[in-house]
Design an enzyme around this catalytic site. Sequence first.
Site: not given
Length: 245
Positions: A53, A111
């Site tokens: 994003d 992540y």
Amino acid sequence: MHNYKLTIQYDGARFKGWQRLGNNDNTIQGKIESVISEMVGKEIEIIGCSRTDAGVHALNQVANFQSDEKLVEHKVKKYLNQYLPNDISITNVEEVHDRFHARYNSKAKTYLYKIWNEEHTNPFMRKYSMHVNKKLNVKSMKAAAKHLVGSHDFTAFSNAKSKKKSMVREVYTLDVMEEAGFVQIRVSGNGFLHNMVRKIVGALIEVGLGQLDAEAIPNILEEKQRNQINCLAEASGLYLENVEF
């Protein structure tokens, strides 16, 4: 047809995310496609393994593209790094099997999330972490994290844009660590729904602040209601750290 794998690092602070939204707009994909297309003299599309994003960073994003002509890997790397903006870096280029697909062939993604957990702000990390100015209870966060490891339906940890046939994902590891003013969260899994990592981090922050009981996590997973996690962690603290194939 020749297939090339790119390994990419980027500072996502000023970009609208990975995925191209229009005609080579301000996205990572758009910037790289524009330079590659200029290099080979025809329009090229690249495929990324993770559609990060706006504001999200990458230490090891992986993408691939196909070319009719054989290219010299080190020359491609040099050309891209010469003409891409300096907040995008190509760290490796290699020719791979023609069936290699960066998105569909990935087996695991990791992540990293950085929380600046001091009362005062950190001006140097404001684009690269989330600031939580109240002390987090890391012990409680670790207890909550244990409930999220394994194979679960993660509907409650996604947003309405997640329209997958299956909302089941497997989280391999979820670790919470303290280091020099930071609380860092590292999560690995076979795949993640849209906003899933940021919702997981948000839930752990709520637990760390005493706003959510760690033992409520199993019920939240079971009930599959998206409105039970109020905190969506900021994009600025999220990094795509590694991809395994």
